[in-house]
Design an enzyme around this catalytic site. Structure first.
Site, PDB file in Angstrom:
ATOM      1  N   CYS A   1     -17.647 -24.839  16.507  1.00 31.87           N
ATOM      2  CA  CYS A   1     -16.352 -24.897  17.176  1.00 31.87           C
ATOM      3  C   CYS A   1     -16.365 -23.908  18.333  1.00 31.87           C
ATOM      4  O   CYS A   1     -16.684 -22.732  18.155  1.00 31.87           O
ATOM      5  CB  CYS A   1     -15.242 -24.543  16.186  1.00 31.87           C
ATOM      6  SG  CYS A   1     -13.597 -24.474  16.939  1.00 31.87           S
TER       7      CYS A   1
ATOM      8  N   CYS B   1     -13.736 -20.916  17.611  1.00 27.74           N
ATOM      9  CA  CYS B   1     -13.894 -19.887  16.576  1.00 27.74           C
ATOM     10  C   CYS B   1     -15.311 -19.722  16.035  1.00 27.74           C
ATOM     11  O   CYS B   1     -15.570 -18.793  15.269  1.00 27.74           O
ATOM     12  CB  CYS B   1     -12.939 -20.152  15.411  1.00 27.74           C
ATOM     13  SG  CYS B   1     -13.408 -21.565  14.383  1.00 27.74           S
TER      14      CYS B   1
ATOM     15  N   CYS C   1     -10.805 -28.496  13.443  1.00 29.17           N
ATOM     16  CA  CYS C   1     -11.551 -27.418  12.811  1.00 29.17           C
ATOM     17  C   CYS C   1     -10.682 -26.867  11.682  1.00 29.17           C
ATOM     18  O   CYS C   1      -9.509 -26.544  11.898  1.00 29.17           O
ATOM     19  CB  CYS C   1     -11.859 -26.329  13.830  1.00 29.17           C
ATOM     20  SG  CYS C   1     -12.640 -24.857  13.122  1.00 29.17           S
TER      21      CYS C   1
ATOM     22  N   CYS D   1      -9.695 -22.812  12.529  1.00 28.35           N
ATOM     23  CA  CYS D   1      -8.746 -22.396  13.570  1.00 28.35           C
ATOM     24  C   CYS D   1      -7.760 -23.488  13.974  1.00 28.35           C
ATOM     25  O   CYS D   1      -6.931 -23.273  14.846  1.00 28.35           O
ATOM     26  CB  CYS D   1      -9.494 -21.882  14.795  1.00 28.35           C
ATOM     27  SG  CYS D   1     -10.393 -23.150  15.712  1.00 28.35           S
TER      28      CYS D   1
ATOM     29  N   CYS E   1     -16.053 -39.047  16.887  1.00 29.44           N
ATOM     30  CA  CYS E   1     -16.059 -39.032  18.344  1.00 29.44           C
ATOM     31  C   CYS E   1     -15.446 -37.700  18.777  1.00 29.44           C
ATOM     32  O   CYS E   1     -14.231 -37.507  18.696  1.00 29.44           O
ATOM     33  CB  CYS E   1     -15.243 -40.219  18.845  1.00 29.44           C
ATOM     34  SG  CYS E   1     -15.231 -40.405  20.621  1.00 29.44           S
TER      35      CYS E   1
END
Length: 168
Positions: A81, A84, A130, A133, A155
């Site tokens: 991510c 984070c 995510c 976060c 996607c």
């Protein structure tokens, strides 16, 4: 009770499924180990992220197809991510869908992502976020006919990710 996929139907015979584990049908956490939550104010996110990153990650925007850094990348490694650093996907599950965004057939660990029913734009989709976060990553689709083990296509916006190349 039979397990249900993130799409509300019974999972196909595949090694990876995303069972519905919470009573709220609009939000569900993937199964697996929990990640450490990352909590920041919107001002903190604005300071840390570029305007394009903020627009996608924090405001659920979408980058234009075929413009992102990773849509056609074949480098081996782990995708984290961008907001984070939580590990989300690996190159082992990445495939060429030719849709203009990076595509994966499964996350690295179901506990690292969460799913939300997205009813915007006059259609129903499954948003992927995510789990640490709560940043928007993209959407997951099922039944498109790709020859993947899960029959799913995550996607994901390139701007939501950072690729950490595998060491040789």
């Amino acid at each position: 009770m039979d397990a249900m996929s993130i799409f509300g139907n019974k999972p196909k015979n595949s090694p990876v499924t995303s069972p519905v584990t919470e009573p709220d049908p609009d939000t569900q956490q993937g199964s697996g180990p929990a990640v450490q939550p990352v909590v920041k104010s919107e001002d903190e996110w604005r300071q840390e992220l570029s305007p394009a990153e903020y627009q996608v990650l924090r405001q659920a925007g979408t980058e234009r197809p075929y413009t992102g850094e990773y849509w056609d990348t074949h480098t081996q490694g782990v995708y984290k991510c961008r907001a984070c650093g939580t590990e989300l996907f690996t190159s082992a599950e990445k495939f060429d869908s030719h849709c203009g965004w990076p595509s994966f057939w499964a996350p690295l660990a179901e506990g690292n992502v969460r799913y939300i029913r997205d009813r915007t734009l006059g259609m129903e989709r499954i948003e992927v976020r995510c789990a640490a976060c709560d940043s928007h990553l993209g959407h997951v689709f099922e039944g498109e006919g790709y020859g993947t083990p899960t029959d799913q296509r995550y996607c994901i916006n390139s701007v939501s990710l950072i690729l950490v190349p595998a060491e040789d």
